[in-house]
Structures are given as structure tokens and as C-alpha cells.
Design a protein around this motif. Structure first.
Motif, short mmCIF file in Angstrom:
data_model
loop_
_atom_site.label_atom_id
_atom_site.label_comp_id
_atom_site.label_asym_id
_atom_site.label_seq_id
_atom_site.Cartn_x
_atom_site.Cartn_y
_atom_site.Cartn_z
N ASP A 1 24.16 36.26 25.66
CA ASP A 1 24.32 35.22 24.64
C ASP A 1 23.44 35.43 23.41
N ALA A 2 22.30 36.09 23.56
CA ALA A 2 21.42 36.28 22.41
C ALA A 2 22.05 37.18 21.35
N ARG A 3 22.94 38.09 21.78
CA ARG A 3 23.50 39.04 20.83
C ARG A 3 25.00 38.91 20.63
N PHE A 4 25.70 38.29 21.57
CA PHE A 4 27.16 38.18 21.50
C PHE A 4 27.57 36.71 21.50
N GLU A 5 28.67 36.44 20.82
CA GLU A 5 29.26 35.10 20.87
C GLU A 5 30.53 35.15 21.70
N LEU A 6 30.78 34.07 22.39
CA LEU A 6 31.95 34.00 23.26
C LEU A 6 33.19 33.74 22.42
N VAL A 7 34.18 34.62 22.52
CA VAL A 7 35.44 34.49 21.79
C VAL A 7 36.44 33.67 22.60
N SER A 8 36.56 33.99 23.87
CA SER A 8 37.51 33.27 24.72
C SER A 8 37.10 33.40 26.18
N LEU A 9 37.55 32.43 26.96
CA LEU A 9 37.28 32.39 28.40
C LEU A 9 38.55 31.89 29.08
N THR A 10 39.07 32.68 30.02
CA THR A 10 40.34 32.34 30.67
C THR A 10 40.19 32.50 32.17
N VAL A 11 40.60 31.49 32.93
CA VAL A 11 40.63 31.62 34.39
C VAL A 11 42.04 32.00 34.81
N PHE A 12 42.12 32.97 35.71
CA PHE A 12 43.39 33.44 36.26
C PHE A 12 43.47 33.02 37.72
N GLU A 13 44.54 32.34 38.07
CA GLU A 13 44.70 31.81 39.43
C GLU A 13 45.14 32.94 40.36
N MET A 14 44.18 33.82 40.67
CA MET A 14 44.46 34.98 41.53
C MET A 14 44.54 34.59 43.00
N PHE A 15 43.86 33.50 43.37
CA PHE A 15 43.74 33.13 44.78
C PHE A 15 44.12 31.66 44.98
N PRO A 16 45.37 31.28 44.70
CA PRO A 16 45.75 29.87 44.89
C PRO A 16 45.51 29.41 46.32
N GLU A 17 45.22 28.14 46.46
CA GLU A 17 44.90 27.46 47.71
C GLU A 17 43.46 27.72 48.15
N THR A 18 42.67 28.46 47.34
CA THR A 18 41.27 28.70 47.67
C THR A 18 40.41 28.32 46.48
N SER A 19 39.09 28.29 46.70
CA SER A 19 38.15 27.97 45.63
C SER A 19 37.83 29.18 44.76
N HIS A 20 38.33 30.36 45.14
CA HIS A 20 38.04 31.58 44.39
C HIS A 20 38.89 31.66 43.13
N VAL A 21 38.34 32.26 42.09
CA VAL A 21 39.07 32.37 40.83
C VAL A 21 38.59 33.61 40.09
N GLU A 22 39.46 34.22 39.34
CA GLU A 22 39.13 35.38 38.50
C GLU A 22 38.99 34.88 37.07
N THR A 23 37.96 35.32 36.36
CA THR A 23 37.71 34.84 35.01
C THR A 23 37.59 36.01 34.05
N LEU A 24 38.20 35.87 32.88
CA LEU A 24 38.14 36.87 31.82
C LEU A 24 37.35 36.30 30.64
#
Length: 444
Positions: free
Chosen positions: A411-434
């Protein structure tokens, strides 16, 4: 020497679940011993009111639900829960939640894991195409100890006991049938182990399951191999491996960004949902291309933790003019990556390097770095990125807490452009994030 304070007997308490934590537990609070204690509640929904037996031997404390006195509106009606084994099985820890609530919970888990300065960031969500019958890769446990018919399945909730179930509704039906097939193949074996199930292709190109068995116990009887050979011969399996001894064609595959097969090592890592994986890989390629075109210096892209080339193929297609280096620690995965690139005519576009990505230097000419680290994250890499001349970062994460830690480093050097969660594991608490980041302008 003072002795540690005894947690005492479990206490029955009335609880209200106020949030869902990473790992899928509901979070409630209760006064105990003069302090306010957090309590983890299994298979809970935000807004549940319940009576539970609370044990204070750990932090957070743990609850055993006795009665749900006022169920949350986020819960699925009992008649709509698709699996009859939900209460016993420990795998699908979100199946008690409505599908739309599961997505909201994934976003909330990711948001709660972010550094304080990013908590208000916009988070997009990419839903899954289908939740049931979509998992094309799974690890199951084997209990074939002497005197019993083998059991092949998931662990029972909160235990290391392999659960016997009639069917697993989230598995691809072809893989679910393999569980029963393994019970027959392993009949007479004595020991325990694991089996990695994945879809693959037989020598004729037809899609069939592949299995990699790791077994601990007495040497497998000859009859086990004979039954395995019969299953390959009649087309029920593409191939099966027993601790490296292969029968048939053990070449697991998943769906690549271009809709074609990606191969990966037998027993190696690949995403569990082919359709969602293809969408994720294409999103990574598009994000890297945007960052690369915005760069004013340098002409190179570096991919770390490249695996078998899942993202590499998408990057090479999206960045036809960018020299690329892909680094991966597994030699078998590097071989699979070269195969995947070569089969697409991209072999000359990417230099594949067998090395530990955690230790890999970031050359001064690198402008975009793409990384897909394991669950432990990429602390060392992010610390180097924060000191580098890189102008763009694309990061895929399967663990929200380590993602939050790594974004805090950047965070000190980069700014966040976008954040997306992908429902790779439906029915579970696990998630993939880009996460997509670009270098901050000087002075900002």
C-alpha cells in the motif's frame, strides 16, 4: 511457576451471530470471567440467535449449538439444502446459507481482511455458473483398515474420521462415481491414505476421471492392481496411480482461458472449477495488458508462482508484444507449463524458469508482475515489490487474511485499482480474489 488458568467447564449461553469470519465460522460474543469473549459458531448465519454450549479453552472460544431459537433470514430453508450429509460432513461449510448470502459473505470476509485504509474499497463479485456438480478436482480420504470395507470420502465435521456418504452433490458426477469405484478397487487393502481426483482424458481423447492414490499401510494386494487395470480397460478411468505406480493414462486437465485443455501434474495443483477458472485467467490477462499499455518504461512482464501455466497462457495471449518470464518451484509443473504453452504455439513467447518465486529477484526492467501464491501468501515478494521499479501488480489469492497482509505491504507504493472475488468454491467459505494495483504517482 504459575499454572495456566483452567478454562473450566463449558457454559450454556444465549448467543447472537454478528458476522462471518474467514474459515466460515459465525462470530458471537459473550461475557465470561470479567471479559467479553469472541465465540466461533459452526454452520451459523449472520443474525442467528441460538443457545449453545461454549468452551473457553481456546481463543476464540468454541460453541456447540444446542438450539437455534431464531434463525436468520440468510439461512436456506431446510427443504432447500441440497445435501443430506450437511450436519455430518465438514466440507461445505456455507451450504446452510442462501446462495446470494454466500456471495455477500465472501465479500464481507475479504473486506474484513483488508488493511484499514482499504476497507472502503469497491469489491466486485464474479458469480459461479453452477454450484452443484461443478468441482472437477478434489482430495478425498481413504480408510481401509483391516477388517472393514474401505471408506472413501471427506472428513466428518470437526474430526479426522472419514465419512461414508451416498453422494457428494458438489463434485462432478463422474468424480463422485469414482469414490464408489475406489471402494471396490481397494477392497482387501489394509491402511489409510488420500486420493486426488481430477478430470482428464484417455488415450482416445474422451474425458474421463484420473486418480492419484497415496497409501500408508501394508503393500497393496495384486487384486487391487488387477481391478484398477480393468477400470481403465473398460473406460471408467483414464488412469490411476498408486504411490507413483501408474495404470493407464494419468494426465489430469482443467479448462484454460482459451477454452482448451490445460494439463497439470498428477496430484498437482489446479483450480477446482473449470468455468470460473477460465474467467479468472482471462481477467488476469486483461488486467495485465491494461497495466502494461499504461507503462512508460520497460517492456517485460514477470509471473511468479506460475504453476502449470494456468495464468501464463492467458498472459501470453493478452500481451503478444511483451517479453515474459514465468517462475515456478515445481519441476513437474514447469514441464506441464511448457507443454501447455507449446500446444498453443506460445512456447517461444515465455521463458519458463524452475526456481523458488519467494527468492526470485525482480529485474529493473520489469514493469508488470503477476503472482498467484499459495495460501501462505507472498510476504517476501511483496516486500521486494514495494522497493522495486514495477508499475503494475496483478495478484490472485486464495486466502483473504494473507491477501490483506500482502496488500498492506504494497500500500505504501501502490494504489488499489480493482478487487474482484471469484466464486471458485460455491457452498464453502473459500473464495478466490483478484487484486489489481498500479504504482502511485510521485508525491501522492
Amino acid at each position: 511457576m504459575s499454572r495456566p488458568k483452567s478454562p473450566g467447564r463449558p457454559v450454556t449461553a444465549s448467543l447472537e451471530v454478528t458476522s462471518i469470519a474467514p474459515g466460515g465460522f459465525g462470530v458471537a460474543h459473550v461475557e465470561h470471567g470479567g471479559e467479553r469473549r469472541a465465540v466461533f459458531v459452526p454452520h451459523a448465519a449472520k443474525g442467528d440467535r441460538l443457545r449453545a454450549e461454549v468452551s473457553f479453552g481456546s481463543r476464540p472460544a468454541r460453541a456447540r449449538v444446542l438450539e437455534i431459537t431464531a434463525p436468520s433470514a440468510d439461512r436456506r430453508p431446510v427443504g432447500e439444502i441440497p445435501c443430506a450429509h450437511l450436519d455430518a460432513c465438514g466440507a461445505c461449510d456455507f451450504m446452510h446459507l442462501r446462495p446470494e448470502t454466500q456471495g455477500d459473505a465472501h465479500v464481507a470476509i475479504v473486506r474484513a481482511s483488508l488493511p484499514a485504509g482499504l476497507r472502503d474499497a469497491a469489491i466486485e463479485r464474479h458469480p459461479t455458473g453452477r454450484a452443484l456438480g461443478a468441482r472437477e478436482r478434489a482430495r478425498v480420504h481413504i480408510d481401509a483398515r483391516r477388517g472393514r470395507r474401505p471408506v472413501v470420502g471427506m472428513f466428518a465435521r470437526g474430526t479426522h474420521t472419514t465419512l461414508r456418504i451416498a453422494s457428494c452433490v458438489v463434485l462432478d458426477p463422474a468424480l463422485d462415481r469414482v469414490r464408489d469405484l475406489l471402494v471396490d478397487i481397494l477392497d482387501g487393502a489394509n491402511g489409510e491414505g488420500e486420493a486426488h481426483l481430477a478430470m482428464g482424458r484417455g488415450p482416445d481423447g474422451a474425458p474421463r476421471p484420473t486418480v492419484v492414490v497415496t497409501f500408508r499401510g501394508e503393500p497393496l494386494p495384486g487384486a487391487v492392481f488387477a481391478r484398477a487395470e480393468a477400470a481403465v480397460r473398460d473406460g471408467r478411468l483414464a488412469g490411476i496411480s498408486f504411490d507413483g505406480a501408474k495404470v493407464g493414462h494419468v494426465r489430469p486437465t482443467t479448462l484454460g482461458a482459451d477454452g482448451k485443455d490445460l494439463v497439470f501434474p498428477a496430484g498437482g495443483f489446479a483450480q477446482a472449477n473449470g468455468e470460473t477458472n477460465a474467467a479468472l485467467a482471462n481477467a488476469v490477462g486483461a488486467a495485465a495488458a491494461r497495466l502494461f499499455s499504461a507503462s512508460t518504461k520497460g517492456k517485460s512482464v514477470l509471473e511468479l508462482f506460475a504453476g502449470s501455466g494456468n495464468l501464463t497462457v492467458a498472459l501470453a495471449a493478452a500481451l503478444p508484444d511483451a517479453p515474459m518470464v514465468a517462475i515456478e518451484a515445481s519441476e513437474e509443473a514447469c514441464d506441464a507449463m511448457r507443454t501447455n504453452l507449446g500446444e498453443r504455439g506460445l512456447g517461444g513467447r515465455v521463458r519458463v524458469v524452475h526456481a523458488n518465486a519467494d527468492d526470485a529477484p525482480i529485474p529493473d526492467g520489469t514493469r508488470v508482475v503477476v503472482l498467484d501464491p499459495p495460501r501462505a501468501g507472498a510476504r517476501a515478494v511483496c516486500e521486494r515489490l514495494a522497493r522495486s521499479k514495477v508499475t503494475g501488480v496483478v495478484m490472485v489469492s486464495c486466502d483473504p487474511p494473507t491477501l490483506g497482509r500482502d496488500l498492506g505491504i504494497l500500500d505504501a507504493r501502490f494504489e488499489l485499482v480493482s478487487l474482484t472475488v471469484f466464486e471458485m468454491f460455491p457452498e464453502t467459505s473459500h473464495v478466490e480474489t483478484l487484486a489489481v494495483l498500479r504504482a502511485r504517482e510521485r508525491g501522492s
